[in-house]
Design a protein around this motif. Structure first.
Motif, PDB file in Angstrom:
ATOM      1  N   THR A  89     -19.458  30.240  43.018  1.00  0.00           N
ATOM      2  CA  THR A  89     -18.201  29.999  43.732  1.00  0.00           C
ATOM      3  C   THR A  89     -18.248  28.676  44.491  1.00  0.00           C
ATOM      4  N   LEU A 126     -20.208  26.083  43.842  1.00  0.00           N
ATOM      5  CA  LEU A 126     -20.204  24.977  42.880  1.00  0.00           C
ATOM      6  C   LEU A 126     -18.810  24.735  42.316  1.00  0.00           C
ATOM      7  N   THR A 127     -18.087  25.826  42.054  1.00  0.00           N
ATOM      8  CA  THR A 127     -16.727  25.687  41.529  1.00  0.00           C
ATOM      9  C   THR A 127     -15.812  25.004  42.534  1.00  0.00           C
ATOM     10  N   VAL A 146     -16.702  22.996  45.067  1.00  0.00           N
ATOM     11  CA  VAL A 146     -17.087  21.589  45.231  1.00  0.00           C
ATOM     12  C   VAL A 146     -16.587  20.752  44.048  1.00  0.00           C
ATOM     13  N   THR A 147     -16.741  21.286  42.847  1.00  0.00           N
ATOM     14  CA  THR A 147     -16.268  20.564  41.666  1.00  0.00           C
ATOM     15  C   THR A 147     -14.760  20.362  41.702  1.00  0.00           C
ATOM     16  N   THR A 148     -14.048  21.393  42.103  1.00  0.00           N
ATOM     17  CA  THR A 148     -12.581  21.296  42.176  1.00  0.00           C
ATOM     18  C   THR A 148     -12.144  20.319  43.251  1.00  0.00           C
ATOM     19  N   PHE A 196     -13.575  17.568  44.226  1.00  0.00           N
ATOM     20  CA  PHE A 196     -13.770  16.167  43.859  1.00  0.00           C
ATOM     21  C   PHE A 196     -13.153  15.806  42.509  1.00  0.00           C
ATOM     22  N   MET A 197     -12.575  16.787  41.834  1.00  0.00           N
ATOM     23  CA  MET A 197     -11.956  16.487  40.547  1.00  0.00           C
ATOM     24  C   MET A 197     -10.769  15.514  40.673  1.00  0.00           C
ATOM     25  N   THR A 251     -12.079  12.072  41.239  1.00  0.00           N
ATOM     26  CA  THR A 251     -12.625  11.514  40.003  1.00  0.00           C
ATOM     27  C   THR A 251     -11.507  10.960  39.123  1.00  0.00           C
ATOM     28  N   GLU A 291      -6.674  20.879  49.540  1.00  0.00           N
ATOM     29  CA  GLU A 291      -7.495  21.800  48.743  1.00  0.00           C
ATOM     30  C   GLU A 291      -8.315  22.719  49.648  1.00  0.00           C
TER      31      GLU A 291
END
Length: 299
Positions: A240, A242-243, A245-247, A249-250, A253, A289
């Motif tokens: 959760t 990791l998801t 954090v990835t979302t 910074f998406m 990016t 977010e």
């Protein structure tokens, strides 16, 4: 070779020499000393073959003699204890076992009835083997409770390795008590009167220990399921995070990739305040977010 005889009052004392009329003697000896005894002892060779590899407990009654082998599982770091027994006339022979068996025999002092028969002496020895087992099983259960509490806080390291060792120990005890129940049933059928009742009490005691071990085995399975559940929960939390954090910074990016293209006339590329505007937009996206994920209770 160590010899004991039951004297008046039921006291078990070391002795030498011949038996007096009505006396019962217990003798502890090695396999080599037993092999050197007179061959006219009935079914002696059968017991010698059984002593070559002792893997489980059993008893055989031939009318003129009773013989069998015992294998007591070790507790924790203790090694298993193996020996044989041969009941003939007024003597009970215990073959093998070494000093570990000798220490157990010392505990039999002043615990025998004055009119103990050879079969009653064998029963007393077997009862001594399981003396204190209930307390040991209760200690095991208390340790399982402590492990359960630690699992609720944080999964301990090397849990599965310890669980496998404990499972093997409980499996050995489970089979051991089951074999004792079979021995008790066999001897109950051979005995009569008061002696039969004593053997039945021994069988019932072994059965209660067997049931206690069965409960501990089921408890251990529950702990393993709880451990797997806690590990799954922990992994889900990591995934959760990791998801999230990835979302987070998406979008950044995407913005970095968009303005990193080498095309002319990109909007605000050469504007004086372009960098500040992009930075503020990026921070605003991250803030939005974060508010969204907190609303969804993902942060």
């Amino acid at each position: 070779m160590e010899q004991y005889r039951i004297r008046s009052g039921g006291a078990l004392r070391k002795c030498e020499g011949e038996l007096e009329p009505g006396e019962v003697r217990l003798i502890q000896m090695t396999e080599q000393e037993f092999a050197g005894l007179e061959e006219r002892m009935p079914h002696k060779r059968r017991l010698e073959r059984s002593l070559e590899t002792v893997r489980y407990c059993k008893v055989e009654s031939f009318g003129d003699s009773v013989q069998g082998v015992m294998r007591i599982p070790g507790r924790g770091e203790e090694k298993p204890l193996s020996f044989g027994f041969y009941l003939w006339r007024q003597e009970l022979l215990l073959i093998g076992g070494g000093g570990a068996l000798g220490k157990r025999l010392e505990k039999l002092r002043d615990t025998l009835p004055g009119d103990a028969s050879p079969r009653h002496l064998l029963l007393t020895v077997l009862e001594q083997l399981i003396d204190g087992d209930l307390l040991y099983l209760q200690e095991v259960e208390e340790r399982r409770g402590a492990v359960e509490e630690s699992l609720l806080r944080k999964p301990p390291e090397h849990f599965y390795e310890r669980a496998i060792i404990q499972s093997k120990e409980l499996s050995a005890l489970h089979a051991y008590y089951e074999q004792l129940i079979d021995i008790g049933d066999e001897m109950t059928g051979e005995a009569a009167g008061e002696e039969s009742r004593f053997w039945q009490l021994f069988t019932n005691r072994a059965e209660r220990l067997h049931n206690h071990v069965e409960m501990l085995r089921e408890y251990l399975l529950q702990l393993r399921e709880l451990y797997r559940t806690q590990i799954d929960v922990q992994q889900n939390r990591v995934m959760t995070i990791l998801t999230v954090v990835t979302t987070l910074f998406m979008p950044l990016t995407l913005i970095a990739g968009w303005y990193g293209m080498n095309f002319p006339n990109i909007p605000i590329l050469h504007w004086r305040y372009g960098y500040a505007v992009v930075a503020m937009v990026s921070l605003g996206i991250i803030a939005a977010e974060i508010l969204y994920f907190r609303h969804k209770k993902m942060l």
